[in-house]
Design a protein around this motif. Sequence first.
Motif, PDB file in Angstrom:
ATOM      1  N   LYS A  73      35.827  54.248  41.877  1.00  0.00           N
ATOM      2  CA  LYS A  73      36.588  53.030  42.170  1.00  0.00           C
ATOM      3  C   LYS A  73      35.610  51.874  42.362  1.00  0.00           C
ATOM      4  CE  LYS A  73      40.949  51.884  43.431  1.00  0.00           C
ATOM      5  NZ  LYS A  73      42.269  52.364  43.602  1.00  0.00           N
ATOM      6  N   ASP A  75      35.617  47.576  42.642  1.00  0.00           N
ATOM      7  CA  ASP A  75      36.410  46.339  42.750  1.00  0.00           C
ATOM      8  C   ASP A  75      37.904  46.562  42.498  1.00  0.00           C
ATOM      9  OD1 ASP A  75      34.113  44.904  43.265  1.00  0.00           O
ATOM     10  OD2 ASP A  75      33.734  44.498  41.143  1.00  0.00           O
ATOM     11  N   ASN A  76      38.473  47.519  43.161  1.00  0.00           N
ATOM     12  CA  ASN A  76      39.914  47.789  43.070  1.00  0.00           C
ATOM     13  C   ASN A  76      40.404  48.278  41.717  1.00  0.00           C
ATOM     14  OD1 ASN A  76      41.102  47.569  45.586  1.00  0.00           O
ATOM     15  ND2 ASN A  76      40.959  45.326  45.511  1.00  0.00           N
ATOM     16  N   ARG A  77      39.505  48.748  40.884  1.00  0.00           N
ATOM     17  CA  ARG A  77      39.934  49.340  39.604  1.00  0.00           C
ATOM     18  C   ARG A  77      39.057  50.556  39.329  1.00  0.00           C
ATOM     19  NH1 ARG A  77      36.892  44.710  38.227  1.00  0.00           N
ATOM     20  NH2 ARG A  77      35.137  45.237  36.867  1.00  0.00           N
ATOM     21  N   LEU A  78      39.561  51.424  38.458  1.00  0.00           N
ATOM     22  CA  LEU A  78      38.785  52.633  38.164  1.00  0.00           C
ATOM     23  C   LEU A  78      37.783  52.357  37.050  1.00  0.00           C
ATOM     24  CD1 LEU A  78      40.921  55.883  38.228  1.00  0.00           C
ATOM     25  CD2 LEU A  78      39.340  55.014  39.906  1.00  0.00           C
ATOM     26  N   ARG A  79      36.589  52.897  37.220  1.00  0.00           N
ATOM     27  CA  ARG A  79      35.566  52.742  36.183  1.00  0.00           C
ATOM     28  C   ARG A  79      35.176  54.133  35.687  1.00  0.00           C
ATOM     29  NH1 ARG A  79      31.152  48.436  37.219  1.00  0.00           N
ATOM     30  NH2 ARG A  79      32.794  47.165  36.297  1.00  0.00           N
TER      31      ARG A  79
END
Lengths: 115, 239
Positions: A73, A75-79
């Motif tokens: 996770k 910055d509030n998104r999945l990488r």
Amino acid sequence: MYICNMSNSKLYKGSLNTIILKLLNEHDKMYGYEITQKVKVLTKGELNITEGALYPALHKLEAEGLLDVELAKVDNRLRKYYKLTETGTKETISKLNELAEYIKTMQKLVNPKLV
Amino acid sequence: MKLTKEEIKYIENYLIKNEVKFWDVRLELLDHIVSAIEDKIDNEGISFNEALLDVHHGFGNRIHNGYTYDLDFEKALHIDNKGFKKFTLKAQKEMGRQHRKRFWKTFPKYLMSFRFFIEILIVIGVVYNVHQQSPKTSAIIALIVCFVPEISKVFFGVFDRSNRRSLKMQMAVNLSSLYVCMSYLSMGIFNSYYEDAANKPYVYLTVTFVCLFPFARHGLATYKQIFKENQKEYKLMCS
């Protein structure tokens, strides 16, 4: 496949997998956009891998068992991070040797005096 | 410059509008697009809209309709999604290949497991004993046994949120259902071949179903494994 500033991008098509494997061999793990930027920096903007070429290549290498995926996770998104598997590390060495041989052969043809 | 939550939401909606329906495909695209836009705003000094159009074009989507080159932002962003469609199709192809590879890689180990040994012994024992009394009933039982793994999937995530619109799970379902479809197909072939026969040799059908059972059973085991991984990823995304 590539948006490439060099005159003939077709020459680079077959090397995309080797480029990805080599970069991942030098770094612990990388995500898609990071790979495109790293190639751009290393080639001083000469080689620009498009998104449409990069991800199918990454997915193919993952399906072949050469890459492993790790989700994190950020910055509030999945990488999605890609990293080499054990087989991938072995394959990188073999692919790099293959590429070196190819360059050597081409050099013999194009500029025999230098070899 | 980091994008705001609203801008990220806007990008996610833009992907949904461009028919990127699988969440597991979308998460990779979303991260790439957000990273690229942030980078372009910082280093090239362009606006959010210009950066988004640039990235949209980079994925192989057209941003004009062939005769009007100065379309407004919203129109240019949704005029074509061929690049994303191609992206999803290629991801689907590779995902299928990955699942198949996993299936065959783990298959020998599964055949050697104690659990499978007990299961196949029970199946063969029941089918053999019933066959002595009624070959037809035995074939039906063998067919039901082949269908059990397919039915069991209901208890492993058919109603789970992580399964909805997931490319990984769609391909896992395709893989695990393949051998059930094969048993159904062999029944069709058998019926058409021996349509007029007075005494149908049900033993062929029974043997076929029993032979397909290990594949169907391992298909379920692979499906369960993929389901657990997918559920973990979904939970991480929602956290």
